[in-house]
Scaffold this motif. Structure first.
Motif, PDB file in Angstrom:
ATOM      1  N   GLY A 112       4.589 -13.476   3.832  1.00 26.22           N
ATOM      2  CA  GLY A 112       3.678 -12.323   4.290  1.00 26.22           C
ATOM      3  C   GLY A 112       4.040 -11.085   3.839  1.00 26.22           C
ATOM      4  O   GLY A 112       3.992  -9.963   4.306  1.00 26.22           O
TER       5      GLY A 112
ATOM      6  N   THR B 264       5.367  -8.040   0.995  1.00 22.76           N
ATOM      7  CA  THR B 264       4.899  -7.652  -0.233  1.00 22.76           C
ATOM      8  C   THR B 264       6.339  -6.576  -0.897  1.00 22.76           C
ATOM      9  O   THR B 264       7.075  -6.025  -0.062  1.00 22.76           O
TER      10      THR B 264
ATOM     11  N   THR C  17       8.625  -3.997  -2.630  1.00 22.10           N
ATOM     12  CA  THR C  17       8.518  -2.627  -2.402  1.00 22.10           C
ATOM     13  C   THR C  17       8.637  -1.677  -3.831  1.00 22.10           C
ATOM     14  O   THR C  17       8.396  -0.675  -4.012  1.00 22.10           O
TER      15      THR C  17
ATOM     16  N   PHE D  95       2.789  -3.275  -3.811  1.00 16.57           N
ATOM     17  CA  PHE D  95       2.188  -3.203  -2.187  1.00 16.57           C
ATOM     18  C   PHE D  95       0.678  -3.589  -2.603  1.00 16.57           C
ATOM     19  O   PHE D  95      -0.047  -4.252  -1.810  1.00 16.57           O
ATOM     20  N   GLU D  96       0.113  -2.541  -3.213  1.00 16.75           N
ATOM     21  CA  GLU D  96      -1.578  -2.493  -3.686  1.00 16.75           C
ATOM     22  C   GLU D  96      -1.716  -3.792  -4.272  1.00 16.75           C
ATOM     23  O   GLU D  96      -2.781  -4.459  -4.284  1.00 16.75           O
TER      24      GLU D  96
ATOM     25  N   ARG E 180      -5.787  -5.744   6.650  1.00 16.20           N
ATOM     26  CA  ARG E 180      -4.204  -5.758   6.907  1.00 16.20           C
ATOM     27  C   ARG E 180      -3.879  -4.411   6.570  1.00 16.20           C
ATOM     28  O   ARG E 180      -3.282  -3.953   7.164  1.00 16.20           O
ATOM     29  N   GLU E 181      -4.233  -3.709   5.514  1.00 20.37           N
ATOM     30  CA  GLU E 181      -3.892  -2.420   5.218  1.00 20.37           C
ATOM     31  C   GLU E 181      -4.453  -1.455   6.312  1.00 20.37           C
ATOM     32  O   GLU E 181      -3.609  -0.474   6.611  1.00 20.37           O
TER      33      GLU E 181
ATOM     34  N   PHE F 269      -2.008  -1.740   9.001  1.00 19.70           N
ATOM     35  CA  PHE F 269      -0.645  -1.155   8.711  1.00 19.70           C
ATOM     36  C   PHE F 269      -0.830   0.304   8.836  1.00 19.70           C
ATOM     37  O   PHE F 269       0.169   1.216   9.486  1.00 19.70           O
TER      38      PHE F 269
ATOM     39  N   ARG G 244      -6.575   2.770   0.336  1.00 18.78           N
ATOM     40  CA  ARG G 244      -5.253   3.434   0.442  1.00 18.78           C
ATOM     41  C   ARG G 244      -5.380   5.316   0.571  1.00 18.78           C
ATOM     42  O   ARG G 244      -4.812   5.669   1.431  1.00 18.78           O
TER      43      ARG G 244
ATOM     44  N   MET H 265       3.564   2.771   6.142  1.00 18.76           N
ATOM     45  CA  MET H 265       2.580   1.777   6.009  1.00 18.76           C
ATOM     46  C   MET H 265       3.225   0.384   5.166  1.00 18.76           C
ATOM     47  O   MET H 265       2.915  -0.623   5.391  1.00 18.76           O
ATOM     48  N   GLU H 266       4.353   0.719   4.540  1.00 15.89           N
ATOM     49  CA  GLU H 266       4.865  -0.016   3.697  1.00 15.89           C
ATOM     50  C   GLU H 266       6.063  -0.938   4.320  1.00 15.89           C
ATOM     51  O   GLU H 266       6.885  -1.811   3.795  1.00 15.89           O
TER      52      GLU H 266
ATOM     53  N   LYS I  72       4.914  -3.925   9.263  1.00 15.90           N
ATOM     54  CA  LYS I  72       4.470  -5.295   8.847  1.00 15.90           C
ATOM     55  C   LYS I  72       4.868  -6.342   9.917  1.00 15.90           C
ATOM     56  O   LYS I  72       4.230  -7.366  10.229  1.00 15.90           O
TER      57      LYS I  72
END
Lengths: 155, 222
Positions: free
Chosen positions: A45, A47, A49, A57-58, B107-108, B111, B143, B164-165, B170
């Motif tokens: 799960g 992604t 970096t 990520f996208e 999911r985004e 986040f 985004r 967010m990342e 997460k």
């Protein structure tokens, strides 16, 4: 027919061809590592970096990163492992696996073109790991084009 | 020996890939679990760790497992706001992330809400995401839209995008999903009132009101 007879004479393949298949096997290994890493990320799960860039990520978090719930990267693992195996066998003189190698590489090439299209025109983002994989597939396709079939081969 | 060499090489590479992949998978799982644990430890105040709106000592606690892209969740959000207003300090609402896979951007969005939460604006982003659900759900650049929402809410946009990342965000979403699964959540919205699951036909203002009133009768305000 004896087992020895199934294996066609290695003499057909020149040293140059053997070297090219060995090279194809080595770069397939690099692709296998990349695809395995991306598969593990997809399964946990996460992604990637991409060193601060948001592209991974996208791309890896998008719906295009899975087909029927299965991570696209896992198909990459299968493709690269097949390419590696067929390259090894062909390099060792098993000429029949050459066709399988060519077929695998062209299938991967077609998939790579689709994934590049998605990244460029649908997601407007690029994932470096995916670009690395695309570069490897292009290189493999180049090797397929550069390596002519041995004399006496049907294709 | 040379006859078997290609088989041995292929077998070795196959086993190494499988073994290496499994080891990496386990290591990543441990790292995610550790991140979730560290995240929890860092948040000393449990109430702060949860997304709670309302009085801490309210006699009725309504917990929602929601997905920002799920249309019924969006409808419920409006109804819940009215209930919060009507019941005042007798009701507190807790929101848990439960983004469903069928929703492309859920999911985004989760986040984004959690990243806003790190700047103490979770509920503002929660409300905005539901309010604007119809717009961003169909968008191609979600985004970019979330970034714009962060700007609208006065957040530090660069930090918001980084958060967010982040592994912390997460891990939080993953741990709330895990919590939901352990409580039998399969769809959204799933609502619990004082730990009692609200049946789907009661997921409307009248049904929720009836269940809150029942809970209040069982446990009146102190």
């Amino acid at each position: 027919m004896t087992r020895k007879a199934k294996r066609e004479p290695q003499a057909r393949g020149t040293r140059g061809r053997t070297f090219l298949y060995a090279f194809a096997a080595v770069i397939s290994l690099a692709g296998l590592l990349d695809a395995t890493y991306l598969t593990v990320l997809a399964l946990t799960g996460e992604t990637a970096t991409c060193g601060g860039s948001t592209g991974c990520f996208e791309v890896l978090g998008s719906v295009y990163a899975r087909i029927a719930g299965i991570p696209v990267a896992s198909f990459g693992v299968l493709g690269y492992f097949s390419a590696f195996s067929f390259a090894i066998f062909t390099g060792f003189g098993y000429e029949r696996t050459r066709k399988l190698f060519v077929l695998t590489v062209w299938a991967m090439f077609a998939m790579t073109l689709w994934l590049l299209y998605v990244q460029a025109f649908v997601l407007h983002s690029f994932c470096r790991y995916c670009l690395f994989s695309a570069a490897i597939t292009f290189l493999l396709a180049g090797l397929v084009v550069a390596t002519p079939p041995p004399r006496g081969s049907e294709d | 020996m040379k006859k078997y060499l290609p088989f041995l090489i292929v077998l070795a590479v196959g086993l190494l890939t499988l073994g290496g992949g499994t080891l990496l998978y386990r290591a990543k799982l441990r790292a995610t679990a550790a991140a979730a644990k560290n995240s929890k430890a860092a948040e000393a105040d449990k109430a702060k760790a949860l997304h709670v709106r309302g009085e801490a000592k309210a006699p009725v606690t309504l917990e929602e497992f929601g997905d920002f892209q799920c249309p019924p969740c969006g409808t419920l959000a409006g109804a819940l706001k009215q209930l919060e207003k009507d019941y005042g300090d007798r009701l507190r609402v807790i929101f848990y992330e439960f983004p469903l896979r069928v929703h492309e951007h859920a999911r985004e969005a989760a986040f984004a809400a959690e990243a806003a939460g790190l700047q103490n604006h979770f509920w503002e982003m929660h409300d905005l995401l539901y309010q604007e659900q119809a717009n961003w759900s169909k968008g191609t650049d979600v985004r970019g839209m979330f970034k714009a929402y962060a700007g609208t809410l006065g957040l530090e946009v660069d930090r918001f995008l980084r958060d967010m990342e982040s592994a912390e965000v997460k891990a939080r979403v993953a741990s709330e999903q895990k919590l939901g699964t352990s409580r039998g959540v399969e769809s959204t919205p799933t609502v619990f009132i004082n730990s009692e699951r609200v049946p789907v036909p009661s997921l409307n203002p009248a049904g929720l009101r009836a269940m809150i009133d029942k809970a209040l009768q069982e446990k009146p305000a102190p």
